[in-house]
Motif scaffolding. Sequence first.
Motif, PDB file in Angstrom:
ATOM      1  N   ARG A  72     -14.760   8.182  -6.528  1.00 26.94           N
ATOM      2  CA  ARG A  72     -13.329   7.770  -6.151  1.00 26.94           C
ATOM      3  C   ARG A  72     -12.425   9.025  -6.068  1.00 26.94           C
ATOM      4  N   GLU A  73     -12.426   9.566  -7.463  1.00 25.56           N
ATOM      5  CA  GLU A  73     -11.867  10.810  -7.772  1.00 25.56           C
ATOM      6  C   GLU A  73     -12.143  12.106  -6.586  1.00 25.56           C
ATOM      7  N   GLU A  74     -13.532  12.178  -6.219  1.00 28.63           N
ATOM      8  CA  GLU A  74     -13.843  13.122  -5.226  1.00 28.63           C
ATOM      9  C   GLU A  74     -13.344  12.784  -3.856  1.00 28.63           C
ATOM     10  N   VAL A  75     -13.222  11.688  -3.550  1.00 26.37           N
ATOM     11  CA  VAL A  75     -12.702  11.089  -2.246  1.00 26.37           C
ATOM     12  C   VAL A  75     -11.337  11.551  -2.262  1.00 26.37           C
ATOM     13  N   ALA A  76     -10.794  11.013  -3.292  1.00 23.75           N
ATOM     14  CA  ALA A  76      -9.104  11.098  -3.296  1.00 23.75           C
ATOM     15  C   ALA A  76      -8.842  12.663  -3.116  1.00 23.75           C
ATOM     16  N   ALA A  77      -9.503  13.445  -3.804  1.00 25.18           N
ATOM     17  CA  ALA A  77      -9.249  15.080  -3.701  1.00 25.18           C
ATOM     18  C   ALA A  77      -9.507  15.562  -2.276  1.00 25.18           C
ATOM     19  N   THR A  78     -10.382  14.936  -1.599  1.00 20.58           N
ATOM     20  CA  THR A  78     -10.877  15.389  -0.253  1.00 20.58           C
ATOM     21  C   THR A  78      -9.881  14.870   0.745  1.00 20.58           C
ATOM     22  N   ARG A  79      -9.694  13.877   0.439  1.00 19.65           N
ATOM     23  CA  ARG A  79      -8.516  13.308   1.523  1.00 19.65           C
ATOM     24  C   ARG A  79      -7.137  13.923   1.088  1.00 19.65           C
ATOM     25  N   SER A  80      -6.962  14.434   0.111  1.00 24.93           N
ATOM     26  CA  SER A  80      -5.839  15.260  -0.299  1.00 24.93           C
ATOM     27  C   SER A  80      -5.735  16.471   0.515  1.00 24.93           C
ATOM     28  N   LEU A  81      -6.740  17.160   0.382  1.00 26.41           N
ATOM     29  CA  LEU A  81      -7.065  18.484   1.115  1.00 26.41           C
ATOM     30  C   LEU A  81      -6.796  18.372   2.628  1.00 26.41           C
TER      31      LEU A  81
END
Length: 229
Positions: free
Chosen positions: A173-182
């Motif tokens: 979930r954290e990785e998905v959130a970071a990717t979405r932010s980028l």
Amino acid sequence: MKITVEAYEKGLKFRNGRLVEILGPGRYRVATIWAKERIAKVDLRARMLVLHGQEIMTADKVTLRLTAMAKMKVIDPAAALLSVDDYAGQVYADVQLALRAAVGGLELEALLGQKGLLGETVRAAVAERARGYGVDVLDVGVRDLILPGEMKAILNQVMEARKKAEAALILRREEVAATRSLANTAEMLARNPTLLHLKELEALERIAGQGGSIVIAPEKLGITLGERS
């Protein structure tokens, strides 16, 4: 003969086998010549019944052992004495049967998750019946739930696997959130070239601020940053 009824008791006076009076605290004379009288005393204080080492099988065929405690109080002395042979023993039996029904209707995982509610489920199941013979079941609690040794090991393995799975899910979930932010940042910069140039300038200034650095700025920025000492 005289009988004393204590402050926490009620006395049931029988004459020739018939209940004739319910007595409060005090000292009473009992006739033994012209009539056959007796006074049966009933304790009105709350008391605790302990059901030790109950071995019960769950719905998924796991046998476990537990101890239950039931708190009871007589609310109708006449019914308690006349309706059943032993009102405390009757409460014990009723709680035992209700406990077996409640545990037997749940699988082990559900039982462990609802352990705190199990006592109230049992109390609700026996409360109405107990009031019928003059007893109020105030509370039922379950403690010392013991699993077989091999089941403990299996359960520990399941819990460990579940914790690892939950940790992996949080990481994803954290990785998905970071990717979405980028992705959102990239989209915003693509729509605003000026903002992109400002970000580039900030980066160049940070680099140039390091002693002895030589920065060559892209021509499109329209700036020149020389050597800084």
